[in-house]
Write a protein that holds these residues in place. Structure first.
Motif, PDB file in Angstrom:
ATOM      1  N   ASP A 107       0.817  -1.219   0.000  1.00 51.98           N
ATOM      2  CA  ASP A 107       0.000   0.000   0.000  1.00 51.98           C
ATOM      3  C   ASP A 107       0.848   1.265   0.000  1.00 51.98           C
ATOM      4  N   GLY A 108       2.172   1.119  -0.053  1.00 58.76           N
ATOM      5  CA  GLY A 108       3.060   2.269  -0.071  1.00 58.76           C
ATOM      6  C   GLY A 108       3.490   2.762   1.293  1.00 58.76           C
ATOM      7  N   GLY A 109       2.981   2.133   2.357  1.00 51.86           N
ATOM      8  CA  GLY A 109       3.316   2.555   3.703  1.00 51.86           C
ATOM      9  C   GLY A 109       4.489   1.795   4.299  1.00 51.86           C
ATOM     10  N   LEU A 110       5.062   2.382   5.336  1.00 55.65           N
ATOM     11  CA  LEU A 110       6.139   1.749   6.093  1.00 55.65           C
ATOM     12  C   LEU A 110       5.594   1.235   7.415  1.00 55.65           C
ATOM     13  N   TYR A 111       6.058   0.038   7.802  1.00 55.67           N
ATOM     14  CA  TYR A 111       5.566  -0.582   9.020  1.00 55.67           C
ATOM     15  C   TYR A 111       6.738  -1.119   9.837  1.00 55.67           C
ATOM     16  N   ALA A 112       6.590  -1.030  11.159  1.00 63.06           N
ATOM     17  CA  ALA A 112       7.601  -1.550  12.082  1.00 63.06           C
ATOM     18  C   ALA A 112       7.014  -2.736  12.837  1.00 63.06           C
ATOM     19  N   VAL A 113       7.765  -3.822  12.886  1.00 59.97           N
ATOM     20  CA  VAL A 113       7.313  -5.055  13.536  1.00 59.97           C
ATOM     21  C   VAL A 113       8.340  -5.479  14.571  1.00 59.97           C
ATOM     22  N   GLU A 114       7.887  -5.743  15.771  1.00 63.35           N
ATOM     23  CA  GLU A 114       8.773  -6.245  16.817  1.00 63.35           C
ATOM     24  C   GLU A 114       9.039  -7.737  16.572  1.00 63.35           C
ATOM     25  N   SER A 115      10.204  -8.188  17.015  1.00 62.87           N
ATOM     26  CA  SER A 115      10.603  -9.576  16.737  1.00 62.87           C
ATOM     27  C   SER A 115       9.705 -10.608  17.396  1.00 62.87           C
ATOM     28  N   ASP A 116       9.029 -10.228  18.494  1.00 63.86           N
ATOM     29  CA  ASP A 116       8.182 -11.181  19.203  1.00 63.86           C
ATOM     30  C   ASP A 116       6.708 -11.026  18.848  1.00 63.86           C
ATOM     31  N   ALA A 117       6.418 -10.318  17.761  1.00 66.94           N
ATOM     32  CA  ALA A 117       5.025 -10.098  17.377  1.00 66.94           C
ATOM     33  C   ALA A 117       4.350 -11.404  16.971  1.00 66.94           C
ATOM     34  N   GLU A 118       3.084 -11.517  17.273  1.00 64.50           N
ATOM     35  CA  GLU A 118       2.328 -12.708  16.898  1.00 64.50           C
ATOM     36  C   GLU A 118       2.189 -12.792  15.376  1.00 64.50           C
ATOM     37  N   ARG A 131      27.030 -13.536   5.523  1.00 60.21           N
ATOM     38  CA  ARG A 131      25.936 -12.557   5.598  1.00 60.21           C
ATOM     39  C   ARG A 131      24.607 -13.307   5.739  1.00 60.21           C
ATOM     40  N   PRO A 132      24.086 -13.419   6.959  1.00 60.59           N
ATOM     41  CA  PRO A 132      22.856 -14.191   7.172  1.00 60.59           C
ATOM     42  C   PRO A 132      21.640 -13.509   6.559  1.00 60.59           C
ATOM     43  N   GLN A 133      20.774 -14.315   5.969  1.00 57.50           N
ATOM     44  CA  GLN A 133      19.519 -13.838   5.411  1.00 57.50           C
ATOM     45  C   GLN A 133      18.395 -14.769   5.863  1.00 57.50           C
ATOM     46  N   ALA A 134      17.176 -14.259   5.795  1.00 56.54           N
ATOM     47  CA  ALA A 134      16.044 -15.047   6.281  1.00 56.54           C
ATOM     48  C   ALA A 134      14.793 -14.745   5.461  1.00 56.54           C
ATOM     49  N   ARG A 135      13.876 -15.688   5.486  1.00 59.04           N
ATOM     50  CA  ARG A 135      12.550 -15.480   4.914  1.00 59.04           C
ATOM     51  C   ARG A 135      11.588 -15.188   6.060  1.00 59.04           C
ATOM     52  N   LEU A 136      10.851 -14.088   5.928  1.00 59.45           N
ATOM     53  CA  LEU A 136       9.907 -13.677   6.961  1.00 59.45           C
ATOM     54  C   LEU A 136       8.490 -13.860   6.446  1.00 59.45           C
ATOM     55  N   GLU A 137       7.668 -14.508   7.255  1.00 57.99           N
ATOM     56  CA  GLU A 137       6.274 -14.725   6.892  1.00 57.99           C
ATOM     57  C   GLU A 137       5.385 -14.014   7.902  1.00 57.99           C
ATOM     58  N   PHE A 138       4.471 -13.217   7.381  1.00 55.90           N
ATOM     59  CA  PHE A 138       3.565 -12.432   8.219  1.00 55.90           C
ATOM     60  C   PHE A 138       2.147 -12.974   8.048  1.00 55.90           C
ATOM     61  N   ALA A 139       1.549 -13.362   9.156  1.00 55.58           N
ATOM     62  CA  ALA A 139       0.188 -13.901   9.133  1.00 55.58           C
ATOM     63  C   ALA A 139      -0.661 -13.122  10.132  1.00 55.58           C
ATOM     64  N   GLY A 140      -1.169 -11.981   9.681  1.00 53.84           N
ATOM     65  CA  GLY A 140      -1.921 -11.119  10.585  1.00 53.84           C
ATOM     66  C   GLY A 140      -1.046 -10.538  11.668  1.00 53.84           C
ATOM     67  N   THR A 141       0.180 -10.200  11.336  1.00 51.99           N
ATOM     68  CA  THR A 141       1.165  -9.728  12.315  1.00 51.99           C
ATOM     69  C   THR A 141       0.927  -8.260  12.655  1.00 51.99           C
ATOM     70  N   PRO A 142       0.722  -7.920  13.940  1.00 52.14           N
ATOM     71  CA  PRO A 142       0.525  -6.517  14.323  1.00 52.14           C
ATOM     72  C   PRO A 142       1.746  -5.673  13.949  1.00 52.14           C
ATOM     73  N   ALA A 143       1.493  -4.481  13.431  1.00 49.99           N
ATOM     74  CA  ALA A 143       2.584  -3.625  12.990  1.00 49.99           C
ATOM     75  C   ALA A 143       2.222  -2.164  13.240  1.00 49.99           C
ATOM     76  N   ARG A 144       3.240  -1.362  13.462  1.00 47.33           N
ATOM     77  CA  ARG A 144       3.058   0.084  13.646  1.00 47.33           C
ATOM     78  C   ARG A 144       3.392   0.794  12.341  1.00 47.33           C
ATOM     79  N   ARG A 145       2.459   1.571  11.851  1.00 48.33           N
ATOM     80  CA  ARG A 145       2.729   2.326  10.632  1.00 48.33           C
ATOM     81  C   ARG A 145       3.433   3.631  10.981  1.00 48.33           C
ATOM     82  N   PHE A 146       4.386   4.009  10.155  1.00 47.51           N
ATOM     83  CA  PHE A 146       5.086   5.268  10.381  1.00 47.51           C
ATOM     84  C   PHE A 146       5.450   5.890   9.037  1.00 47.51           C
ATOM     85  N   GLY A 147       5.837   7.154   9.076  1.00 48.99           N
ATOM     86  CA  GLY A 147       6.235   7.830   7.850  1.00 48.99           C
ATOM     87  C   GLY A 147       5.052   8.317   7.037  1.00 48.99           C
ATOM     88  N   PRO A 148       5.296   8.800   5.817  1.00 50.92           N
ATOM     89  CA  PRO A 148       4.224   9.355   4.980  1.00 50.92           C
ATOM     90  C   PRO A 148       3.295   8.279   4.440  1.00 50.92           C
TER      91      PRO A 148
END
Length: 359
Positions: A163-174, A188-205
């Protein structure tokens, strides 16, 4: 335009180089690469506490040192030369710049002091090509982000949603699942992140596209500096090897074919250094030039570092192909860095667009 590092920048680079030589030599890098931990926490704590590196370019108002991107480039160059596994790029470069570029003062107050101190390790899930990836709905995130640098160990994850927005997610978020990936580059470690209804804080424009692109341009410059450091290491070590290695009763450096190859590698380094210094200067002193400088740096450095790393490996002969030799670590880093923020082809296309060369 200043392409020569200042005395302060040279002193900073020398301090980081000395620190890494004492705390994270290649033997230790090998141990970390084969261990489940993504980096040496004690080294990171010392990088944060003794050298203050995570907060180097973060404004003093948020607990940082208020230095410039030129200083960050000097640090990245030394980290690239030593191949030190650390969250510096993910946290101090990617995540910090996304927050700063967003212009969100409250988010900066909440997140940047922790990043600057090194106590909070953050990362940014770079958007997938075409804008696909993570969706936002009712304050929660859904979808997958791939190849997130330090994604499995970060305390804070920043996401650019569809949607063009920025979101912040804590590591222990559900609803957040993090899977470390087996990648070519063991440092250089990399990971795949899967979000399933994960609470997030929107910030920025509301539309953070410009902020994200600005942060990615700064990251491209920092990554180019890291690539320059690796290229420099490859050149220095193969020159020393050519002076010492004897084959057919002669030092291998005396063979014309080897001389030509070393000369080509040196010319590549000279051009690479000029491009990186220009890009770092633009990041600090000429923001209007940054988009072109960033694309120029990545379009050149991706191919340059990989070619020099490949020649570095080949000129070592049979020993260079063994697991016991360090050459393959630089070869793998060169290839992974070449693709991390877009391939050289991608950046050449971006460069043509930014220079208005497309029909």
């Amino acid at each position: 335009m200043r392409l020569i590092p200042t005395d302060d920048q040279r002193e900073l680079a020398a301090s980081v180089r000395s620190f890494l030589a004492g705390t994270a030599p290649m033997a230790r890098v090998r141990e970390i690469a084969e261990a489940p931990e993504p980096y040496d926490v004690r080294v990171w704590e010392r990088m944060s506490g003794e050298l203050g590196l995570p907060g180097l370019a973060i404004p003093e108002a948020y607990g940082g040192a208020g230095a410039g991107h030129g200083e960050v480039a000097m640090v990245m160059e030394e980290l690239g030369a030593a191949l030190t596994p650390s969250p510096f790029f993910a946290s101090a470069v990617l995540a910090a710049n996304v927050i700063l570029r967003s212009g969100d003062v409250e988010a900066a107050k909440d997140y940047l002091p922790g990043i600057a101190s090194g106590g909070t390790v953050a990362t940014f899930a770079v958007p997938e090509p075409g804008g696909r990836g993570v969706r936002a709905a009712d304050g929660a995130l859904h979808g997958t982000a791939s190849h997130v640098v330090n994604g499995a160990d970060a305390d804070l994850i920043l996401v650019a949603a569809e949607d063009g927005g920025l979101y912040a997610v804590e590591s222990d978020a559900e609803g957040l699942a993090r899977t470390p990936l087996e990648t070519l580059d063991l440092t250089r470690p990399q990971a795949r992140l899967e979000f399933a209804g994960t609470p997030a804080r929107r910030f920025g424009p509301a539309d953070a596209g410009e902020a994200v692109q600005g942060a990615l341009d700064l990251a491209a410059v920092a990554l180019a500096a890291e690539q320059l450091g690796g290229l420099r290491h490859c050149l220095d070590t193969i020159v020393e090897y050519a002076k010492l290695r004897v084959q057919f009763g002669r030092f291998v450096g005396s063979f014309q074919g080897v001389k030509h190859k070393l000369a080509d590698m040196h010319c590549t380094y000279e051009q690479a250094e000029s491009i990186v210094r220009y890009a770092a200067w633009a990041a600090d002193e000429s923001p209007s030039d940054l988009p072109v400088a960033a694309s120029l740096a990545q379009s050149y450095m991706g191919r340059a570092y990989f070619q020099v790393a490949k020649d570095h490996l080949l000129l070592h002969g049979g020993i260079g192909f063994t697991w016991e030799h360090d050459a393959h670590f630089y070869y793998k880093r060169a290839k992974s860095a070449q693709l991390l923020l877009g391939s050289p082809r991608h950046h050449r296309a971006a460069l043509a667009e930014r220079l208005d060369l497309l029909p």
